[in-house]
Every structure is written in C-alpha cells, then in structure tokens.
Design a protein around this motif. Sequence first.
Motif, short mmCIF file in Angstrom:
data_model
loop_
_atom_site.label_atom_id
_atom_site.label_comp_id
_atom_site.label_asym_id
_atom_site.label_seq_id
_atom_site.Cartn_x
_atom_site.Cartn_y
_atom_site.Cartn_z
N VAL B 21 25.06 52.72 -6.88
CA VAL B 21 26.21 52.48 -8.12
C VAL B 21 27.61 52.04 -7.71
CG1 VAL B 21 26.91 52.94 -10.46
CG2 VAL B 21 25.11 53.18 -10.22
N PHE B 22 28.29 53.73 -6.75
CA PHE B 22 29.12 53.60 -7.10
C PHE B 22 29.63 52.53 -5.77
CE2 PHE B 22 29.26 57.28 -8.75
CZ PHE B 22 29.89 57.47 -9.62
N GLY B 23 28.89 52.25 -4.42
CA GLY B 23 28.76 52.00 -3.01
C GLY B 23 29.17 50.61 -3.55
N HIS B 24 28.41 49.69 -4.58
CA HIS B 24 28.64 48.02 -5.09
C HIS B 24 29.56 48.02 -5.75
CE1 HIS B 24 24.59 48.59 -2.74
NE2 HIS B 24 24.74 47.60 -2.72
N GLY B 25 30.79 48.71 -5.57
CA GLY B 25 31.75 48.60 -6.52
C GLY B 25 32.27 49.06 -7.75
N GLY B 26 31.01 49.66 -8.65
CA GLY B 26 30.54 50.38 -9.55
C GLY B 26 31.93 51.94 -9.76
N LYS B 27 33.35 50.97 -8.96
CA LYS B 27 33.99 52.22 -9.70
C LYS B 27 33.82 53.20 -10.41
CE LYS B 27 37.30 50.60 -5.97
NZ LYS B 27 39.01 49.96 -5.71
#
Lengths: 190, 190
Positions: B21-27
């Motif tokens: 999730v976070f590694g694909h830009g879902g900050k």
Amino acid sequence: MARRADAQANRERVLDVAEDVFGHGGKSASTEEVARLAGVGIATVFRNFPTKAALLEAVLVRHFERLTAEAEARLDAREPGEAFFGFFRHLVADATKKIALAEALSEAGGAADSRATEAAQALRRAVGGLLDRAQQAGAVRDDVELPEVYALLVGASRAAAHAPLDDEVRSRMLGIVFAGLAPTAVPRNP
Amino acid sequence: MARRADAQANRERVLDVAEDVFGHGGKSASTEEVARLAGVGIATVFRNFPTKAALLEAVLVRHFERLTAEAEARLDAREPGEAFFGFFRHLVADATKKIALAEALSEAGGAADSRATEAAQALRRAVGGLLDRAQQAGAVRDDVELPEVYALLVGASRAAAHAPLDDEVRSRMLGIVFAGLAPTAVPRNP
C-alpha cells in the motif's frame, strides 16, 4: 512612474528574500516573515502573492527562467563541450536550493502548477540545445539522447541535494557521468 | 507455540500489505486500512506497531534488509562485474517503492530513525563489497570509490522514481553511468 518602479523593486526584493529563506530549507517560514525580512509591508506581499504557494511559485519560476537564460547564453560558446559540461556542473551545484524551493511549493499545496512546469520545460529545451551543440562538436558521444541525459542531470541534482554531498564527492560523481558521456566511452548495454 | 507462529504470520502479513500500500504511493492510507486489507484485527496491528510511523519504519527496515541479503548473496558470484552492475540495475528498478516508503515514513514523522538508518548503512556496505570485487575483477575502473558510486546509485534511483522514467530511458541512463564506470573509460576531471 516612480511608484511603479518602486512597486517593481519591492516585488523583486520580496522574491530575493523568499528565494533565500525557502531555498535554504526554511520551509516553515511564513509570508509575514518574508515581508519583514524584505522590509516591506505585509499588504505589499499579499497584493503580489495572495498565498504562500503563489509566492513560492513565483520564486521557482524566476529561478528556472534565470537558469534557462544562463543555458541559452552558452549556446554560442566557442567550446560547446565545456559549455554543456560546465552547465551540467552548475545545475547540480545549484540543485539544493532549487529542490528545497520545489519541495516547499509542493508542501504549500502548489505542486502541479503549470507556470513552474512550463519554466522547467524551457530549461530542459535549453539543455537539449547545449547537448546538440556538444554532440556536433564531438565532445559528447552521439548515441545518447536528451531524455537519459536529463534524467542523469535530475538524478545527480537530487543526489547532491539530499545526501548532501561534499564538493569532492560531487565532483567525482560528475567525473563518472562525464566519462560515460565522452565520445571515447564504450557503450554498454545494461 | 502455535499461537506464537500465528502471531508471527500475522505480523508478516501486515508488513506485506503495508509495503504494498505505502510502496505504491498510498501515503494517506491509514493503519486501519492496512489491518483490513491484511485481514487481521486492528488490535493486532497496534500491538505490533503502535503508530503509523512504527509500521512504516518496520516495512522500510525489512525492505533494506532484503536488499542487503540480495547484495550479499551476489558477493560469491562467478562474474563480479555482472554481480555489481546487475545489482545496481536492480536497486534502481526497485527505487520507486523504496522512495515512496521513505517519504511516507518522513511524512508520518519518523524521518531520522536509527533502525532505518542502520539498515540503509548495511546496504551501503554490501554495495561496497560488490564494488570491491568488481574492481578486483577489472570490471570497474579502480580509481572510483564508494561515496561517488553510491551517490550515483541514489541519484539514478531518485531520477527513476520521481520522473518517473520508462524502462527504455532508465536503461539508457544506466548505460551512460556504466560506460563511465568501465575500466576503459577515460577519467575526466570535471
């Protein structure tokens, strides 16, 4: 007429101060602080730049425009190789300030701005002009193209700004890139 | 014992989902969303990772540790040149995810973390080992040192992550860097 000249001078002074403050990592500085440091009334700043994002955008656009003018001034240089490599070196050395400005703008909520994007594209075109001339002069191998050269320029700039690198390491890093761009380099298919 | 194994499996599943999730830009994704996607209770997540910063830190540390293990596994490769250049290529291709994680961690307020810093330093040492071996094998010129090579690795990674570059341009960018590192490259003092 005098008043218009004053207004223009005030505007430039505000931009100078903002470039200095935000370009050296003072992201959290307020528009009020910039006005105070510039010695102008807060009303003057807000009249020109209604938001912090607008102020940052104007600073960034002016910064890109200056770099573009510097690149264009080198297009007629007698040594196209030195003009290209010298400007590459200059941009990377200058990167810390530019990236701090771009990040401050992004945090102020003005990221995908069209004026800053246009100014950045003009700079890219100017670098393309320097690359063409350097290739025609045989100072850069002719099988490289602007997209990968610009990617390296951006990458070297980001590395210099974020690490941050001391002058010696930055210079040695550029030495590797420049050796890779030399006409004598053996193309390596990675 | 079975419960401990379950707990460990849950922890890994949470880390997998968070990395995705976070590694694909879902900050902006929340810890609650990660728990839901991982199919575990929110209490399980909070017991392991009391804050979003703690969760992100654990993901980033695990990511660095995996990359370090991959680098170390290549230290015995029969072709030290290919081991070094191949890992360089791998890191740059992987960069988008890693940089998104690092930025999410920084925004969650966990920037100057010592565990992530230590893990990053271990990766740097492992890359240094690959560089040494490649130089001993004559696959990389012997007048370059780790600081500038690592700066290029960081820079190429950031360029690939931020532009973002398509595969072709990324490959051509690396071709220039690798040509600059080749033993046949003519050192250029910038």
